[in-house]
Design an enzyme around this catalytic site. Structure first.
Site, PDB file in Angstrom:
ATOM      1  N   ASN A  54      32.745  80.960  38.278  1.00 41.36           N
ATOM      2  CA  ASN A  54      32.657  82.115  39.180  1.00 41.36           C
ATOM      3  C   ASN A  54      31.217  82.299  39.639  1.00 41.36           C
ATOM      4  OD1 ASN A  54      31.153  83.602  37.327  1.00 41.36           O
ATOM      5  ND2 ASN A  54      32.869  84.794  36.605  1.00 41.36           N
ATOM      6  N   HIS A  70      25.481  78.542  53.360  1.00 36.22           N
ATOM      7  CA  HIS A  70      24.317  78.787  52.499  1.00 36.22           C
ATOM      8  C   HIS A  70      23.093  79.236  53.294  1.00 36.22           C
ATOM      9  CE1 HIS A  70      26.066  76.205  48.956  1.00 36.22           C
ATOM     10  NE2 HIS A  70      26.736  77.314  49.175  1.00 36.22           N
ATOM     11  N   HIS A  89      35.839  81.068  47.819  1.00 37.07           N
ATOM     12  CA  HIS A  89      36.379  80.840  46.474  1.00 37.07           C
ATOM     13  C   HIS A  89      37.850  81.221  46.398  1.00 37.07           C
ATOM     14  CE1 HIS A  89      32.713  80.159  43.724  1.00 37.07           C
ATOM     15  NE2 HIS A  89      32.448  79.742  44.937  1.00 37.07           N
ATOM     16  N   ARG A 120      31.240  84.251  50.354  1.00 39.21           N
ATOM     17  CA  ARG A 120      31.551  83.358  49.242  1.00 39.21           C
ATOM     18  C   ARG A 120      32.892  83.725  48.582  1.00 39.21           C
ATOM     19  NH1 ARG A 120      28.840  82.749  43.649  1.00 39.21           N
ATOM     20  NH2 ARG A 120      29.310  80.575  43.120  1.00 39.21           N
TER      21      ARG A 120
HETATM   22  C1  HEM Z   1      30.007  72.304  49.907  1.00 47.43           C
HETATM   23  C2  HEM Z   1      30.270  72.668  48.676  1.00 47.43           C
HETATM   24  C3  HEM Z   1      29.693  73.915  48.055  1.00 47.43           C
HETATM   25  C4  HEM Z   1      29.083  73.988  46.857  1.00 47.43           C
HETATM   26  C5  HEM Z   1      28.855  72.840  45.888  1.00 47.43           C
HETATM   27  C6  HEM Z   1      28.668  75.357  46.686  1.00 47.43           C
HETATM   28  C7  HEM Z   1      28.019  75.838  45.564  1.00 47.43           C
HETATM   29  C8  HEM Z   1      27.426  77.070  45.469  1.00 47.43           C
HETATM   30  C9  HEM Z   1      26.623  77.519  44.357  1.00 47.43           C
HETATM   31  C10 HEM Z   1      26.359  76.730  43.092  1.00 47.43           C
HETATM   32  C11 HEM Z   1      26.158  78.750  44.668  1.00 47.43           C
HETATM   33  C12 HEM Z   1      25.219  79.609  43.846  1.00 47.43           C
HETATM   34  C13 HEM Z   1      25.909  80.306  42.722  1.00 47.43           C
HETATM   35  C14 HEM Z   1      24.899  80.963  41.828  1.00 47.43           C
HETATM   36  O1  HEM Z   1      24.106  80.229  41.235  1.00 47.43           O
HETATM   37  O2  HEM Z   1      24.891  82.200  41.746  1.00 47.43           O
HETATM   38  C15 HEM Z   1      26.678  79.101  45.958  1.00 47.43           C
HETATM   39  C16 HEM Z   1      26.415  80.289  46.611  1.00 47.43           C
HETATM   40  C17 HEM Z   1      26.947  80.610  47.827  1.00 47.43           C
HETATM   41  N1  HEM Z   1      27.893  79.893  48.525  1.00 47.43           N
HETATM   42 FE1  HEM Z   1      28.431  77.995  48.165  1.00 47.43          FE
HETATM   43  N2  HEM Z   1      29.037  76.084  47.768  1.00 47.43           N
HETATM   44  C18 HEM Z   1      29.671  75.254  48.631  1.00 47.43           C
HETATM   45  C19 HEM Z   1      30.246  75.613  49.839  1.00 47.43           C
HETATM   46  C20 HEM Z   1      30.230  76.880  50.345  1.00 47.43           C
HETATM   47  C21 HEM Z   1      31.001  77.316  51.499  1.00 47.43           C
HETATM   48  C22 HEM Z   1      31.991  76.436  52.247  1.00 47.43           C
HETATM   49  C23 HEM Z   1      30.670  78.605  51.712  1.00 47.43           C
HETATM   50  C24 HEM Z   1      31.176  79.529  52.789  1.00 47.43           C
HETATM   51  C25 HEM Z   1      31.454  79.124  54.013  1.00 47.43           C
HETATM   52  C26 HEM Z   1      29.702  78.987  50.720  1.00 47.43           C
HETATM   53  C27 HEM Z   1      29.084  80.207  50.646  1.00 47.43           C
HETATM   54  C28 HEM Z   1      28.168  80.565  49.671  1.00 47.43           C
HETATM   55  C29 HEM Z   1      27.349  81.760  49.748  1.00 47.43           C
HETATM   56  C30 HEM Z   1      27.314  82.747  50.892  1.00 47.43           C
HETATM   57  C31 HEM Z   1      26.576  81.786  48.569  1.00 47.43           C
HETATM   58  C32 HEM Z   1      25.555  82.865  48.163  1.00 47.43           C
HETATM   59  C33 HEM Z   1      26.250  83.910  47.333  1.00 47.43           C
HETATM   60  C34 HEM Z   1      25.382  85.102  46.956  1.00 47.43           C
HETATM   61  O3  HEM Z   1      24.216  85.197  47.349  1.00 47.43           O
HETATM   62  O4  HEM Z   1      25.920  85.946  46.219  1.00 47.43           O
HETATM   63  N3  HEM Z   1      29.475  77.921  49.885  1.00 47.43           N
HETATM   64  N4  HEM Z   1      27.458  78.065  46.420  1.00 47.43           N
HETATM   65  C1  LIG Z   2      31.837  85.455  35.491  1.00 45.74           C
HETATM   66  O1  LIG Z   2      32.137  84.808  34.284  1.00 45.74           O
HETATM   67  C2  LIG Z   2      31.337  85.186  33.221  1.00 45.74           C
HETATM   68  C3  LIG Z   2      31.763  84.366  32.010  1.00 45.74           C
HETATM   69  O2  LIG Z   2      31.622  83.024  32.287  1.00 45.74           O
HETATM   70  C4  LIG Z   2      31.456  86.696  32.965  1.00 45.74           C
HETATM   71  O3  LIG Z   2      30.578  87.079  31.929  1.00 45.74           O
HETATM   72  C5  LIG Z   2      31.140  87.462  34.228  1.00 45.74           C
HETATM   73  O4  LIG Z   2      31.393  88.831  34.043  1.00 45.74           O
HETATM   74  C6  LIG Z   2      31.990  86.960  35.376  1.00 45.74           C
HETATM   75  N1  LIG Z   2      31.574  87.613  36.611  1.00 45.74           N
HETATM   76  C7  LIG Z   2      32.389  88.356  37.344  1.00 45.74           C
HETATM   77  C8  LIG Z   2      31.817  88.928  38.584  1.00 45.74           C
HETATM   78  O5  LIG Z   2      33.539  88.561  37.079  1.00 45.74           O
END
Ligand code: HEM
Ligand SMILES: *[C@@H]1O[C@H](CO)[C@@H](O)[C@H](O)[C@H]1NC(C)=O
Ligand SMILES: *[C@@H]1O[C@H](CO)[C@@H](O)[C@H](O)[C@H]1NC(C)=O
Length: 328
Positions: A103, A200, A75, A71
């Site tokens: 983030n 995902h 990003h 991720r």
């Molecule tokens: C298609 C549009 C995408 C959206 C709207 C999206 C949105 C998100 C969101 C909202 C989360 C969870 C964040 C949280 O609540 O902590 C997430 C997690 C993640 N995303 Fe995406 N994402 C997208 C595309 C991608 C792409 C292209 C990749 C990599 C190829 C990716 C890899 C990941 C991974 C691996 C996680 C899990 C992170 C963790 O467990 O720490 N995402 N994403």
């Molecule tokens: C992500 O942003 C929040 C504030 O929106 C902050 O409190 C947090 O530390 C940030 N996380 C990282 C990993 O930098």
């Protein structure tokens, strides 16, 4: 039965063979002019091995970090190009990308720090943080059971990291047609959008990211009708007791890079609106169904997408940071 260690050894041999095959073929097609396959060949010959080993050690201790590393690269590249802007810390007069609300719980920063430290010890000031992110994401995917693909290097680290720039990231509430347009604006095809969303297959999301589907969804429904009822009930209880900070896995095998994510979408068990929507429009649904049954098609399209993602808006005028968190 092979032990985990011997499988790992076996997979490492495969990496060696793949690297040799690519070298013999003289590189890969589709590498942007700024990057090359042998960029650190003279200046830091063991750079990729160092990254692979540090990622391997980190994932051995905490397999959930594969998701974090993948991720981070996404990003990084979607905001101002692949320039390691996501790694910069905020300063007294600048709020960095990583501190934007978008983030959403980025993680794996300490793995990147460990890689950078090891590389600075071997070849100071040579390997960019943006390249480290690209390589670490690749190695994380591979170590989690995903495809191995060759990453061209030579990215430069940028100087800007502004929380406001994270508007470039897709929101989890987006539908397939908006996602398609957004990804197309970066040059991605629809199959690449669907395969990249398959990232995902790793990791978790916080309730804040999917609670829109659980209650007051619209005037007539309490729950998003595209969400499986029993999953909705269990997510409801997770988020009810844990609040916005509670987490749920994207698929049932959150540390394994596999096709489970797509089978989940077929069963209406996608976690985010942006996940489940892919099974809800004809063009993307066809691809979901294909990737659900064909790991080779998923892996192939995913790696095509990653190659493109890893070359978004490269900066030729950047530098090589000594610490990934701070400008030189
Ligand atoms: C298609 C549009 C995408 C959206 C709207 C999206 C949105 C998100 C969101 C909202 C989360 C969870 C964040 C949280 O609540 O902590 C997430 C997690 C993640 N995303 Fe995406 N994402 C997208 C595309 C991608 C792409 C292209 C990749 C990599 C190829 C990716 C890899 C990941 C991974 C691996 C996680 C899990 C992170 C963790 O467990 O720490 N995402 N994403
Ligand atoms: C992500 O942003 C929040 C504030 O929106 C902050 O409190 C947090 O530390 C940030 N996380 C990282 C990993 O930098
Ligand atoms: C997708 O979302 C956009 C923006 O909210 C909306 O205009 C559009 O009608 C939606 N498309 C579908 C097919 O629901």
């Amino acid at each position: 039965m092979m032990s985990a260690a011997s499988i790992n050894k076996y997979r490492r041999v495969i990496v060696g063979v793949l690297l040799a095959a690519v070298a013999a073929a003289g590189g890969v097609v589709g590498v942007a002019g700024a990057l090359s396959m042998d960029y650190y060949y003279m200046s830091c010959p063991f750079a990729e091995m160092v990254v692979f080993n540090v990622v391997g050690e980190a994932l051995y201790k905490d397999p959930t970090l594969a998701a974090g590393l993948l991720r981070l690269h996404f990003h990084d590249c979607f905001v101002q190009g692949c320039d390691a802007s996501v790694l910069l810390d905020s300063t007294s007069d600048n709020t960095a990308e990583k501190d934007a609300p978008a983030n959403r719980s980025l993680r794996g920063f300490e793995v990147i720090d460990a890689i950078k430290e090891a590389l600075e010890a071997q070849c100071p000031g040579t390997v960019s943080c943006a390249d480290i992110l690209a390589l670490a994401a690749r190695d994380a995917v591979y170590t989690a059971g995903g495809p191995y693909y060759v990453v061209a290097t030579g990215r430069r680290d940028g100087f800007r990291s502004d929380a406001a720039d994270t508007v470039a990231l897709p929101a989890p509430s987006l539908n397939a047609s908006v996602l398609t347009k957004m990804f197309a604006s970066h040059g991605f095809t629809v199959p690449e959008l669907v395969a990249l969303s398959g990232g995902h297959t790793l990791g978790v999301a916080h309730c804040a990211s999917f609670k829109n589907r659980l209650s007051s969804f619209d005037a007539t429904n309490d729950v998003d009708p595209s969400l499986d009822a029993s999953l909705a009930a269990s997510l409801g209880s997770t988020c009810g007791s844990g609040g916005d900070g509670a987490t749920a896995e994207f698929d049932s095998t959150s540390n394994a890079f596999d096709t489970d994510y797509f089978r989940g979408l077929q069963e209406r068990r996608g976690l985010l609106t942006s996940d489940q929507t892919l099974a809800g429009s004809p063009e993307t649904e066809m691809l979901v169904n294909m990737f659900a049954v064909s790991q080779p098609m998923f892996f192939y399209t995913f790696q095509q997408g990653m190659l493109k993602m890893g070359q978004l808006d490269l900066k030729l005028d950047g530098d090589v940071r000594r610490s990934c968190r701070i400008l030189n």
